[in-house]
Every structure is written in C-alpha cells, then in structure tokens.
Design a protein around this motif. Structure first.
Motif, mmCIF file in Angstrom:
data_model
loop_
_atom_site.group_PDB
_atom_site.id
_atom_site.type_symbol
_atom_site.label_atom_id
_atom_site.label_comp_id
_atom_site.label_asym_id
_atom_site.label_seq_id
_atom_site.Cartn_x
_atom_site.Cartn_y
_atom_site.Cartn_z
ATOM 1 N N GLY A 1 46.394 -24.626 23.536
ATOM 2 C CA GLY A 1 46.828 -25.696 22.656
ATOM 3 C C GLY A 1 45.697 -26.681 22.415
ATOM 4 N N LEU A 2 45.831 -27.439 21.324
ATOM 5 C CA LEU A 2 44.849 -28.481 20.990
ATOM 6 C C LEU A 2 45.590 -29.776 20.713
ATOM 7 C CD1 LEU A 2 42.278 -29.892 19.963
ATOM 8 C CD2 LEU A 2 42.480 -28.600 17.837
ATOM 9 N N ASP A 3 45.346 -30.749 21.568
ATOM 10 C CA ASP A 3 45.981 -32.053 21.416
ATOM 11 C C ASP A 3 44.934 -33.042 20.874
ATOM 12 O OD1 ASP A 3 47.208 -34.471 21.574
ATOM 13 O OD2 ASP A 3 47.940 -34.232 23.631
ATOM 14 N N ARG B 1 43.746 -36.444 22.493
ATOM 15 C CA ARG B 1 42.807 -36.561 23.620
ATOM 16 C C ARG B 1 41.367 -36.252 23.233
ATOM 17 N NH1 ARG B 1 47.327 -38.333 25.713
ATOM 18 N NH2 ARG B 1 48.607 -36.884 26.893
ATOM 19 N N CYS B 2 41.148 -35.771 22.037
ATOM 20 C CA CYS B 2 39.805 -35.285 21.665
ATOM 21 C C CYS B 2 38.819 -36.452 21.547
ATOM 22 C CB CYS B 2 39.902 -34.532 20.343
ATOM 23 S SG CYS B 2 38.320 -34.003 19.707
ATOM 24 N N VAL B 3 37.621 -36.253 22.088
ATOM 25 C CA VAL B 3 36.577 -37.280 21.998
ATOM 26 C C VAL B 3 35.459 -36.853 21.034
ATOM 27 C CG1 VAL B 3 37.025 -38.323 24.242
ATOM 28 C CG2 VAL B 3 35.451 -36.384 24.090
ATOM 29 N N LEU B 4 35.687 -35.770 20.297
ATOM 30 C CA LEU B 4 34.737 -35.281 19.287
ATOM 31 C C LEU B 4 33.343 -35.011 19.859
ATOM 32 C CD1 LEU B 4 35.790 -37.608 16.324
ATOM 33 C CD2 LEU B 4 36.460 -35.234 16.701
ATOM 34 N N CYS B 5 33.316 -34.520 21.077
ATOM 35 C CA CYS B 5 32.026 -34.223 21.702
ATOM 36 C C CYS B 5 31.390 -32.976 21.105
ATOM 37 C CB CYS B 5 32.204 -34.035 23.202
ATOM 38 S SG CYS B 5 33.170 -32.568 23.627
ATOM 39 N N GLY B 6 32.205 -32.105 20.511
ATOM 40 C CA GLY B 6 31.673 -30.890 19.888
ATOM 41 C C GLY B 6 31.342 -29.781 20.873
ATOM 42 N N ARG B 7 31.755 -29.918 22.118
ATOM 43 C CA ARG B 7 31.447 -28.855 23.081
ATOM 44 C C ARG B 7 32.183 -27.571 22.726
ATOM 45 N NH1 ARG B 7 31.101 -32.059 28.881
ATOM 46 N NH2 ARG B 7 32.144 -30.174 29.607
ATOM 47 N N CYS B 8 33.420 -27.696 22.235
ATOM 48 C CA CYS B 8 34.177 -26.504 21.834
ATOM 49 C C CYS B 8 33.501 -25.819 20.649
ATOM 50 C CB CYS B 8 35.607 -26.889 21.462
ATOM 51 S SG CYS B 8 35.702 -28.141 20.164
ATOM 52 N N VAL B 9 33.019 -26.649 19.697
ATOM 53 C CA VAL B 9 32.392 -26.112 18.491
ATOM 54 C C VAL B 9 31.172 -25.286 18.874
ATOM 55 C CG1 VAL B 9 31.263 -26.720 16.309
ATOM 56 C CG2 VAL B 9 33.202 -28.078 17.125
ATOM 57 N N ARG C 1 38.102 -34.484 12.546
ATOM 58 C CA ARG C 1 38.963 -33.674 13.415
ATOM 59 C C ARG C 1 38.274 -32.359 13.704
ATOM 60 N NH1 ARG C 1 41.162 -37.702 13.089
ATOM 61 N NH2 ARG C 1 43.075 -38.307 12.047
ATOM 62 N N VAL C 2 38.566 -31.833 14.880
ATOM 63 C CA VAL C 2 38.165 -30.470 15.182
ATOM 64 C C VAL C 2 39.204 -29.555 14.548
ATOM 65 C CG1 VAL C 2 38.207 -28.815 17.066
ATOM 66 C CG2 VAL C 2 36.850 -30.892 17.271
ATOM 67 N N GLU C 3 38.735 -28.592 13.751
ATOM 68 C CA GLU C 3 39.679 -27.696 13.080
ATOM 69 C C GLU C 3 39.190 -26.258 13.121
ATOM 70 O OE1 GLU C 3 42.012 -30.294 9.721
ATOM 71 O OE2 GLU C 3 40.300 -29.104 9.088
ATOM 72 N N ALA D 1 35.124 -25.359 27.996
ATOM 73 C CA ALA D 1 34.042 -26.278 27.653
ATOM 74 C C ALA D 1 34.542 -27.707 27.454
ATOM 75 C CB ALA D 1 33.344 -25.803 26.378
ATOM 76 N N CYS D 2 35.786 -27.854 27.069
ATOM 77 C CA CYS D 2 36.327 -29.171 26.694
ATOM 78 C C CYS D 2 36.394 -30.096 27.919
ATOM 79 C CB CYS D 2 37.713 -28.984 26.081
ATOM 80 S SG CYS D 2 38.514 -30.531 25.636
ATOM 81 N N PRO D 3 35.774 -31.274 27.823
ATOM 82 C CA PRO D 3 35.692 -32.142 29.006
ATOM 83 C C PRO D 3 36.982 -32.895 29.310
ATOM 84 C CG PRO D 3 34.652 -33.211 27.131
ATOM 85 C CD PRO D 3 35.042 -31.831 26.673
ATOM 86 N N VAL D 4 37.908 -32.888 28.354
ATOM 87 C CA VAL D 4 39.130 -33.687 28.502
ATOM 88 C C VAL D 4 40.363 -32.796 28.328
ATOM 89 C CG1 VAL D 4 38.040 -35.836 27.765
ATOM 90 C CG2 VAL D 4 38.970 -34.292 26.052
ATOM 91 N N GLY D 5 41.496 -33.385 28.129
ATOM 92 C CA GLY D 5 42.721 -32.603 28.009
ATOM 93 C C GLY D 5 43.030 -32.168 26.586
ATOM 94 N N ALA D 6 42.054 -32.242 25.685
ATOM 95 C CA ALA D 6 42.318 -31.897 24.286
ATOM 96 C C ALA D 6 42.604 -30.413 24.119
ATOM 97 C CB ALA D 6 41.147 -32.326 23.404
ATOM 98 N N LEU D 7 41.778 -29.573 24.707
ATOM 99 C CA LEU D 7 42.038 -28.134 24.677
ATOM 100 C C LEU D 7 42.597 -27.749 26.034
ATOM 101 C CD1 LEU D 7 38.798 -26.898 22.873
ATOM 102 C CD2 LEU D 7 41.101 -26.978 21.936
ATOM 103 N N PHE D 8 43.688 -27.013 26.020
ATOM 104 C CA PHE D 8 44.325 -26.682 27.300
ATOM 105 C C PHE D 8 44.969 -25.313 27.239
ATOM 106 C CE2 PHE D 8 47.192 -29.079 24.585
ATOM 107 C CZ PHE D 8 48.356 -28.317 24.595
HETATM 108 S S1 SF4 Z 1 35.550 -29.978 23.412
HETATM 109 FE FE1 SF4 Z 1 37.528 -31.008 23.499
HETATM 110 S S2 SF4 Z 1 37.036 -33.198 23.305
HETATM 111 FE FE2 SF4 Z 1 35.202 -32.071 22.662
HETATM 112 S S3 SF4 Z 1 35.408 -31.874 20.434
HETATM 113 FE FE3 SF4 Z 1 36.329 -30.025 21.328
HETATM 114 S S4 SF4 Z 1 38.513 -30.504 21.544
HETATM 115 FE FE4 SF4 Z 1 37.438 -32.457 21.219
#
Ligand code: SF4
Ligand code: SF4
Ligand code: FES
Ligand code: FES
Lengths: 157, 233
Positions: free
Chosen positions: B141-143, B146-154, B176-178, B200-207
């Motif tokens: 899931g993607l919430d 919680r996303c901080v737009l760090c771009g680690r997922c990208v 937004r990350v999409e 890779a996601c540092p927070v609870g945005a991707l789970f």
């Molecule tokens: S890794 Fe997580 S916090 Fe960073 S941009 Fe992607 S979804 Fe957002």
C-alpha cells in the motif's frame, strides 16, 4: 479507436524515436496536433521515444502547458493574482466548481468549459476577475459567477 | 588519497567519494533521509547539510558533494542542528504524520531523526492536507499522508529493479509519488511486485499489506546487498 490514436501519435513522434532527451519536443508535437495529450497518447510517446511511463507523467504534470484532457469550447481564466485573491477569488472558484463540477486545469463533462487559473489579468480594479474567452467579467461574487456560467450554458443548448 | 577535515578531525577520502561517505568511514555520523547506499544521491532533503569553513561558510549537502582536498567541514554545530530541526519540522507539518497510528511507528527514519535532533515540537502550522491511500496493489500500500518525497522508492525502482514504475507528478506542494501514468498501483503495467520500493521507503508511506500499527520494519540495506552481488559490466 485507441489503436488508431496510437498509430497517429506514433507517426507524430517518429522524428524523436529512440531519443529520450527529445521527450518534451515529442509531447509538444502531439499536443499541437491533438490539442491535448490523453493517457493513450502519453503511453505511445513513451514507447516511441523510449522513456518510462512515469517520466512522461512527470513532464505532463510538471509543465502547466501540457494538458491531458481535451479543451472545452470556452476557456475560463480565473485570476488568482494578489488583488483577486484578497477580494475572494477562492469564493468564485468554489462557485465555478459547484456550477461546472470541475476545478482548475479541468474541463466540464459537457465539454463547454476548460477552467484555468492565471496570475493577474491586469484588471485589479475589478477584482475578483475572470475571463471567458475574450470577455472580461469583474466584481464577481458567487451568485453572479453562477449566473454568467448559466448564461453560457443556455446559449449552448 | 584526498585529505580533508571534518569536525576538526583529519579524514581521508578516495577520489569520487562524497563528504558523507568519508565521514561515515571515519565514524562521524551525519543525519540523512533522502540518501541511502546504492542509490544515486539527489540532495533532496537537505538534512545532511554541512558547513564548509573555507568556502565562506557555505552550506552543502554532504551526500551529494564530492570530498575535496583541504576542505574544512563542520558537520555538527548548534547552527546546523537548528537548521536540520527546522527541515524536520517542515516535513512533519507538510503532511499527516500521526505516529501513533502508523505502521512504521518505532521503525521510522523520520521519527528517529526527530529524536536524534531533539525536535520535540513543531513550530509551523500543520497543513493537514487531505490525502488518499492507494490500497489497489495486492501486496503493498501507499499512504500519501506519510510520504516525505525523498524519492528513494523512485530510485530503487528505476536503478535497482529497473521497472521505473514510480515517478513524481505535479510540482511544489502538489507533488505526489505516482505509478506509471498516474494509475492505481495495482493497475500498474510495469510493477513487478518485487517490494524494493517498500524496503527503501524510510517512513510508513509504502508498506506491506497486513502489517498492523508499528509492525512494519524496513530493510533499505537490501538495495546495496542486491547491487553489490551483481556482476559488473
Ligand atoms: S520512499 Fe516513501 S517517503 Fe520517499 S518518496 Fe517514496 S513513498 Fe515517499
Ligand atoms: S514493487 Fe518493485 S517494481 Fe513494483 S513499484 Fe516497487 S520497486 Fe517498482
Ligand atoms: S490580481 Fe486579478 S486582475 Fe490583477
Ligand atoms: S541525505 Fe543528503 S540531501 Fe538528503
């Protein structure tokens, strides 16, 4: 229908085939031909130019110039400049949304209006202001806004 | 070898290494958020800002600045801590970080940074944006709250997995990350469901689905493990 669109788009983008650095040029070309770049066209451009879908999406949503939905018969430009902001442009926008069911950057489902936000139309004395095509409407309030929009709708029927 | 100083300690770096790597190898910790080993540094979050004394006190991101001969780097000072705390406050104020209800509570890099830097309250008004949760993927899931737009997922998805599913859409506060063309994640034509972005996601945005509050532990170090084992061209 979609297969047809894809062939056409592939033809427009042919000059940029295999050149990821030309993505923006390719999208420009497609938009100048179709008037907008729908998702199917975005996917076709991605394939021809050779970039990920996510990158095309990034470019399309970053530059206000590109549109993913067709343009309506009338273009409504709502001023979001300082004077209009102070005098209640947000209330006018709310009225537009209630009347047309769409907000900034969108086109009403009847295809009549595309709503855009602009920065200062140079008519601050009339704030809040909107333009519909070449016509300027000033000193707007929600009621008047809705009345004007209904006028256009009735004319269109 | 390149000789520089970090917090008045002489440090050596190999050509091509960043200030961050040099500090890390010398046992000097610099806070980071958007950077993770194995991914291209982008200098997006600015938490790793350091001051270069002999560049007129210029502030540069340690993760994206190459180590250079003779640099006199300040990595820790009251001023830097205050700056980093402000950045954190802005991140907390931007979206809805309700830690008590987050799958990553207790295992969150943002939370850890707040503790490390002593950020115990936010002085900016919270924006409380109303943001969706994308639960369309069968496994993840993607919430957006919680996303901080760090771009680690990208970067994990494009540089390590090679699927290039994620991208940033929009700009400024609307970013937004999409997935793909803005499709629901579950409808993505490119996602292989490998889960690297989640790790890779540092927070609870991707789970991972099925994880309850505080149950989601991440392993961003798998990115380096995977890439190091790859045969080199
Ligand atoms: S890794 Fe997580 S916090 Fe960073 S941009 Fe992607 S979804 Fe957002
Ligand atoms: S699960 Fe793997 S392929 Fe799918 S978006 Fe995440 S990193 Fe990319
Ligand atoms: S601010 Fe709206 S016309 Fe100038
Ligand atoms: S870790 Fe260096 S800018 Fe984010």
């Amino acid at each position: 229908m979609n297969a047809d669109l894809e062939t056409r788009v592939a033809e427009f983008a042919k000059a940029y085939a295999g050149q990821p650095s030309e993505l923006i040029q390719a999208l420009h070309r497609v938009q100048s031909e179709l008037g907008y770049v729908p998702p199917a066209a975005q996917a076709a451009v991605a394939r021809v130019v050779g970039v990920p879908l996510s990158q095309v999406r990034g470019v399309i949503t970053f530059y206000h110039y590109f549109r993913a939905t067709p343009v309506g018969r009338h273009t409504l430009r709502l001023c979001l400049g300082t004077a209009c902001h102070v005098r209640g442009a947000d209330q006018v926008l709310k009225a537009i949304r209630e009347e047309l069911g769409v907000g900034l950057g969108e086109t009403s489902s009847d295809g009549l209006f595309t709503v855009e936000g602009v920065r200062c139309l140079g008519a601050c004395g009339l704030a809040p202001v909107m333009m519909i095509d070449e016509e300027v409407y000033g000193k707007l309030d929600p009621k008047r806004t809705k009345r004007i929009l209904r006028g256009y709708r009735e004319k269109a029927e | 070898m390149i000789n520089l100083r970090i917090d008045d300690t002489p440090v050596q770096a190999r050509p091509g290494q960043t200030i961050l790597t040099a500090a890390c190898e010398a046992g000097i910790r610099i806070p980071t958020l958007c950077h993770v080993e194995a991914l291209t540094p982008v200098g997006a979050c600015r938490l790793c800002l350091v001051e270069i004394r002999n560049w007129n006190g210029r502030l540069v991101p340690a993760c994206a600045t190459p180590a250079q001969e003779g640099l006199d780097v300040v990595a820790h000072s009251d001023k830097l801590t205050a700056l980093r705390r402000t950045i954190l406050e802005l991140l907390f104020a931007e979206r809805n970080h309700i830690c008590a209800f987050c799958v990553s509570n207790g295992h969150c890099e943002l939370q850890d940074l707040a503790t490390e830097l002593g950020m115990d309250h936010v002085t900016f008004p919270y924006r409380f944006p109303s943001l969706p949760v994308d639960a369309s993927h069968p496994k993840f899931g993607l919430d957006h709250n919680r996303c901080v737009l760090c771009g680690r997922c990208v970067r994990a998805c494009s540089e390590v997995e090679g699927a290039c599913t994620w991208g940033f859409s929009g700009r400024g506060v609307e970013t937004r990350v999409e997935a793909d063309l803005g499709d629901p994640w579950g409808a993505s034509r490119t996602c292989t469901a490998c889960g690297k972005c989640v790790q890779a996601c540092p927070v609870g945005a991707l789970f991972e689905k099925g994880k309850a509050t505080a149950e989601q532990v991440k392993r961003p170090e798998i990115l380096a493990e995977v890439t190091e084992r790859r045969p080199r061209a």
